[in-house]
Design a protein around this motif. Sequence first.
Motif, PDB file in Angstrom:
ATOM      1  N   ARG A 242       0.713  -1.203   0.029  1.00  0.00           N
ATOM      2  CA  ARG A 242       0.039   0.024   0.012  1.00  0.00           C
ATOM      3  C   ARG A 242       0.826   1.349   0.112  1.00  0.00           C
ATOM      4  N   GLN A 264      -7.917   0.084  -0.566  1.00  0.00           N
ATOM      5  CA  GLN A 264      -7.133  -1.097  -1.134  1.00  0.00           C
ATOM      6  C   GLN A 264      -5.632  -0.850  -1.420  1.00  0.00           C
ATOM      7  N   LEU A 265      -5.542   0.604  -1.917  1.00  0.00           N
ATOM      8  CA  LEU A 265      -3.883   0.795  -2.448  1.00  0.00           C
ATOM      9  C   LEU A 265      -3.461   1.582  -1.553  1.00  0.00           C
ATOM     10  N   THR A 267      -2.267   3.486   2.270  1.00  0.00           N
ATOM     11  CA  THR A 267      -2.188   3.257   3.884  1.00  0.00           C
ATOM     12  C   THR A 267      -2.925   4.234   4.661  1.00  0.00           C
ATOM     13  N   ARG A 270      -1.772   8.274   4.653  1.00  0.00           N
ATOM     14  CA  ARG A 270      -1.828   8.840   3.153  1.00  0.00           C
ATOM     15  C   ARG A 270      -1.705  10.390   3.057  1.00  0.00           C
TER      16      ARG A 270
END
Length: 362
Positions: A242, A264-265, A267, A270
């Motif tokens: 991630r 899903q992609l 952290t 972010r």
Amino acid sequence: MTNPPHPDEIELSLFGPGVGECAVVHLGRGQWMVVDSCLDENNIPVAISYLQQMGVDIRAQVKLIIATHWHDDHIRGLGRLCKVATSAQFACSAACSTKEFVTLVAANSRISFQSQSPGLAEFAEILDSLKSRSNKRASPDHWACEGKRLFAHNDELAVEVHAISPSSHTMTDAHLKFARMLPEIGGQICRVPPLTPNSLSVALVVTTPGISFLLGADLEVGSDPNRGWHAVLNSSIRPQQRSSAYKVAHHGSENADTYRIWQQLLTNDRVAVLTPYCKGHKALPSADDINRIKRFTARVYVTAWPAFQKTTQRPGKDGLINRMAQRRRSMHRRPGHIRIRVPVNGSFENHRVSLSDGAKEM
Ligand SMILES: [Zn+2]
């Protein structure tokens, strides 16, 4: 002179004047990648100005240049950069790997100036510089597609770059579409899938063992599980790490966003960075887009805001003329700059953000 990053630091620098986008990435050990290109206020590719300011030897130290797609706001000046950065490998979307696309690029350079597509003309310049380099056929060094590794160091430093789009299904669509654009080559095709350069764009991840950056290009979501962001999310061959920094896809537009990207992609800690696009009938991102993105992360940085430079409305002039004047101003201003630096072997907690030339935290 701006200080270059430490050899063991990675950097994501994002530039955007209002129309145009360029990401300059330090991959460690003084090696650099440039993703897309726009011009600065002196009409110089912004990556060239920035790297020169830091004393980087562009000819030797730029190792990878990527054209995510051939829209004008992403490709201006990329031909010039390719000419200077002679040791860089060049990568572009594998969806362009058809003889029809190459014919289209060549045909574009022969048609009258008014009807030329600047994006395709820039592409022709890139291919030209690659041809003079190899003295053979003009070809990218890598056709980028889902899961393809585009960069790795040749020592133990574990920094890599992977493409995570386009998907194979998108490439099939593109091959059919380009064939249709040149009917004398392609012949009759019954059904042509809807296709824009955005859907062919190359989204990327830059990974170290502990940190990852996601660069979303202009990839849109769509509704098909095998295309766009759904294909990325459903892919089992992309790096599964991630990311902590996300170059938001397609200037923050709603059709390039799904909660699944954030879930899903990325952290939990972010950071989102993006460039505006103020050329169409509706400037991107809108205030609503910013509010939507802020629901997913507390830290959102934009290279230029408002996307238009303020201008006094001229009485007696209609809206179109005023809008065109604004557009020209936004194209010739100094691109805003967001810079994130973090030690390669550290954690993202240790990152530092600097904002200059009009870049803002929202
Ligand atoms: Zn764009």
